[in-house]
Design a protein around this motif. Sequence first.
Motif, PDB file in Angstrom:
ATOM      1  N   ALA A   1       1.144  -1.178  -0.539  1.00  0.00           N
ATOM      2  CA  ALA A   1       0.137   0.118  -0.255  1.00  0.00           C
ATOM      3  C   ALA A   1       0.814   1.371   0.034  1.00  0.00           C
ATOM      4  O   ALA A   1       0.433   1.986  -0.470  1.00  0.00           O
ATOM      5  CB  ALA A   1      -1.147  -0.165   1.295  1.00  0.00           C
ATOM      6  N   LYS A   2       1.971   1.452   1.287  1.00  0.00           N
ATOM      7  CA  LYS A   2       2.474   2.138   0.951  1.00  0.00           C
ATOM      8  C   LYS A   2       3.522   2.636  -0.691  1.00  0.00           C
ATOM      9  O   LYS A   2       3.796   4.063  -1.255  1.00  0.00           O
ATOM     10  CB  LYS A   2       3.496   2.329   1.886  1.00  0.00           C
ATOM     11  CG  LYS A   2       3.860   2.273   3.079  1.00  0.00           C
ATOM     12  CD  LYS A   2       4.756   2.079   4.620  1.00  0.00           C
ATOM     13  CE  LYS A   2       4.164   2.401   6.044  1.00  0.00           C
ATOM     14  NZ  LYS A   2       5.046   2.100   6.826  1.00  0.00           N
ATOM     15  N   GLN A   3       4.030   1.830  -1.168  1.00  0.00           N
ATOM     16  CA  GLN A   3       4.463   1.702  -2.377  1.00  0.00           C
ATOM     17  C   GLN A   3       3.576   2.232  -3.632  1.00  0.00           C
ATOM     18  O   GLN A   3       3.621   3.258  -4.435  1.00  0.00           O
ATOM     19  CB  GLN A   3       5.274   0.709  -2.767  1.00  0.00           C
ATOM     20  CG  GLN A   3       6.632  -0.284  -2.315  1.00  0.00           C
ATOM     21  CD  GLN A   3       7.295   0.267  -2.547  1.00  0.00           C
ATOM     22  OE1 GLN A   3       7.908   1.804  -3.191  1.00  0.00           O
ATOM     23  NE2 GLN A   3       8.400   0.985  -1.208  1.00  0.00           N
ATOM     24  N   GLN A   4       2.395   1.815  -3.575  1.00  0.00           N
ATOM     25  CA  GLN A   4       1.213   2.176  -4.532  1.00  0.00           C
ATOM     26  C   GLN A   4       0.660   3.639  -4.093  1.00  0.00           C
ATOM     27  O   GLN A   4       0.653   4.395  -5.354  1.00  0.00           O
ATOM     28  CB  GLN A   4       0.166   0.880  -3.920  1.00  0.00           C
ATOM     29  CG  GLN A   4       0.066  -0.327  -4.359  1.00  0.00           C
ATOM     30  CD  GLN A   4      -1.531  -1.094  -4.428  1.00  0.00           C
ATOM     31  OE1 GLN A   4      -1.607  -0.573  -3.462  1.00  0.00           O
ATOM     32  NE2 GLN A   4      -1.240  -2.171  -5.373  1.00  0.00           N
TER      33      GLN A   4
ATOM     34  N   GLU B   1       8.777  -2.190  -8.718  1.00  0.00           N
ATOM     35  CA  GLU B   1       9.787  -3.857  -8.489  1.00  0.00           C
ATOM     36  C   GLU B   1       8.689  -3.958  -7.072  1.00  0.00           C
ATOM     37  O   GLU B   1       9.160  -5.332  -7.081  1.00  0.00           O
ATOM     38  CB  GLU B   1      10.971  -3.026  -9.346  1.00  0.00           C
ATOM     39  CG  GLU B   1      11.203  -2.909 -10.726  1.00  0.00           C
ATOM     40  CD  GLU B   1      12.663  -2.360 -10.829  1.00  0.00           C
ATOM     41  OE1 GLU B   1      13.564  -2.824 -10.324  1.00  0.00           O
ATOM     42  OE2 GLU B   1      12.840  -2.550 -11.806  1.00  0.00           O
ATOM     43  N   ALA B   2       9.168  -3.373  -6.277  1.00  0.00           N
ATOM     44  CA  ALA B   2       8.751  -3.718  -4.750  1.00  0.00           C
ATOM     45  C   ALA B   2       7.678  -4.264  -4.771  1.00  0.00           C
ATOM     46  O   ALA B   2       7.887  -5.081  -3.839  1.00  0.00           O
ATOM     47  CB  ALA B   2       9.724  -2.492  -4.045  1.00  0.00           C
ATOM     48  N   ILE B   3       6.426  -4.284  -5.332  1.00  0.00           N
ATOM     49  CA  ILE B   3       5.349  -4.026  -5.221  1.00  0.00           C
ATOM     50  C   ILE B   3       5.279  -6.172  -5.651  1.00  0.00           C
ATOM     51  O   ILE B   3       4.944  -6.691  -4.996  1.00  0.00           O
ATOM     52  CB  ILE B   3       4.550  -3.331  -5.630  1.00  0.00           C
ATOM     53  CG1 ILE B   3       4.188  -2.419  -5.421  1.00  0.00           C
ATOM     54  CG2 ILE B   3       2.519  -4.610  -5.915  1.00  0.00           C
ATOM     55  CD1 ILE B   3       3.593  -1.271  -5.752  1.00  0.00           C
ATOM     56  N   VAL B   4       5.993  -5.632  -6.992  1.00  0.00           N
ATOM     57  CA  VAL B   4       6.031  -7.658  -7.468  1.00  0.00           C
ATOM     58  C   VAL B   4       6.743  -8.308  -6.313  1.00  0.00           C
ATOM     59  O   VAL B   4       6.237  -9.289  -6.443  1.00  0.00           O
ATOM     60  CB  VAL B   4       6.357  -7.474  -8.986  1.00  0.00           C
ATOM     61  CG1 VAL B   4       6.979  -8.836  -9.241  1.00  0.00           C
ATOM     62  CG2 VAL B   4       5.558  -6.513  -9.711  1.00  0.00           C
TER      63      VAL B   4
END
Length: 430
Positions: free
Chosen positions: A172-175, A394-397
């Motif tokens: 959620a933070k990355q989004q 990339e962090a989300i993936v």
Amino acid sequence: MSRYKAYPEYKDSGVDWIKDIPSNWQVKRISYIASLRSGDAIVAEQIEVEGDFPVYGGNGLRGYTANYNHEGEFILIGRQGALCGNVNYGAGKFWASEHAVVVHPYLAIVTKWFGETLRAMNLNQYNVSAAQPGLAVANITCLKVPFPSLEEQQKIANFLDHETAKIDTLIAKQQELIKLLKEKRQAVISHAVTKGLNPNAPMRDSGVEWLGEVPAHWMVFNMDHALRAIGDVDHYMPASIDIGVPYVMTGDLKEVVSGINFDACKQVSRSDYLALSKKIRGEKGDVIMARYATVGTVSYIDIDAEFIVSYSCVTIKPKTDKVIGLYLFYYFKSDAFLQGIQSQVNTNTQGNVGINDLKKIKVALPTLSEQSEIVDCLQRTIRDFDLISEKAKEAIVLAQERRTALISAAVTGKIDVRDWQPPSESAIAA
């Protein structure tokens, strides 16, 4: 997973997707554990943004309605569509639509454990149609799953609740970062092409509500003053062929320079290309804009290529002595232009803007040299934003892959979480 210990002893489950399981676990068919039944039909007019009871469809929450057909805690499986097989949960009083499969347990089970076990099975692989994917429930119920004791089910559920919540927070933070970068990107573009790069430049009223003040030395005039041509092709859809000339439609436009992948476009015959391109022909330096549906979406053509633009788009050719093509591309992405174009959109149909209306939209232009400086600055800044955004994606993936692996490891017994305890508040604070 190296920080988690394994069970002391394993045995062969006899099931390919499970492989070895802890020696004290069982393997059961889903049909022995629960029945899988579709929800009830509900029409779109009965679903509201707000209401008494949530409505769950094949992809989760659809809205709210005045009635309910289930009460309790249930696992919901998407039955149709590209995301069929996805797992959600319904709790309390809710309506499950005909596109959701509701899991009704026969045995005493922990709902979260069984739901995450079904998620780990990747049920989408069992869809039975390519055109409109759908699950064959009878086939799903024949599948086998690992079955620990009720106490271990609860341990697994508690572990996954805590650990996946941490991963979901990270995602959620990355989004949110990606969203903020997109907003910042838009703000930087809008400011640069309406206020310039010099914060000390004297300003004047543009006389246009959505433009506001612009640098005093900038020129403000109708769009067509800066264009050598603007137009579209005849309004008919040519037939597709396997290999031909790219036919660019609104869905092919991407909000980046070099955004059109011509290889992925519909292909049409050369005779159709020649017939359609008599009015206007796309070329390097053009800006292509959607004029239907996603009005205002633009792409810039920066390569020499043979292509034709659909009547759902408009081809815009800048006067090179008035405006740089890339500057025009960025101007079209500004809030000022988007507000201007929305004032011209015909909402009686699907939302479209006419070519004559586009010509009348106001544009504020600096000198060519200043345009060049603005373009260079925007490309550098946007490149930095995009790099950060790509790292966030990339962090989300990676986080999603870790989430999937953690769920699979826990529900198949590859890690032993029987002694796991949530960290104390003091440990979290430290």
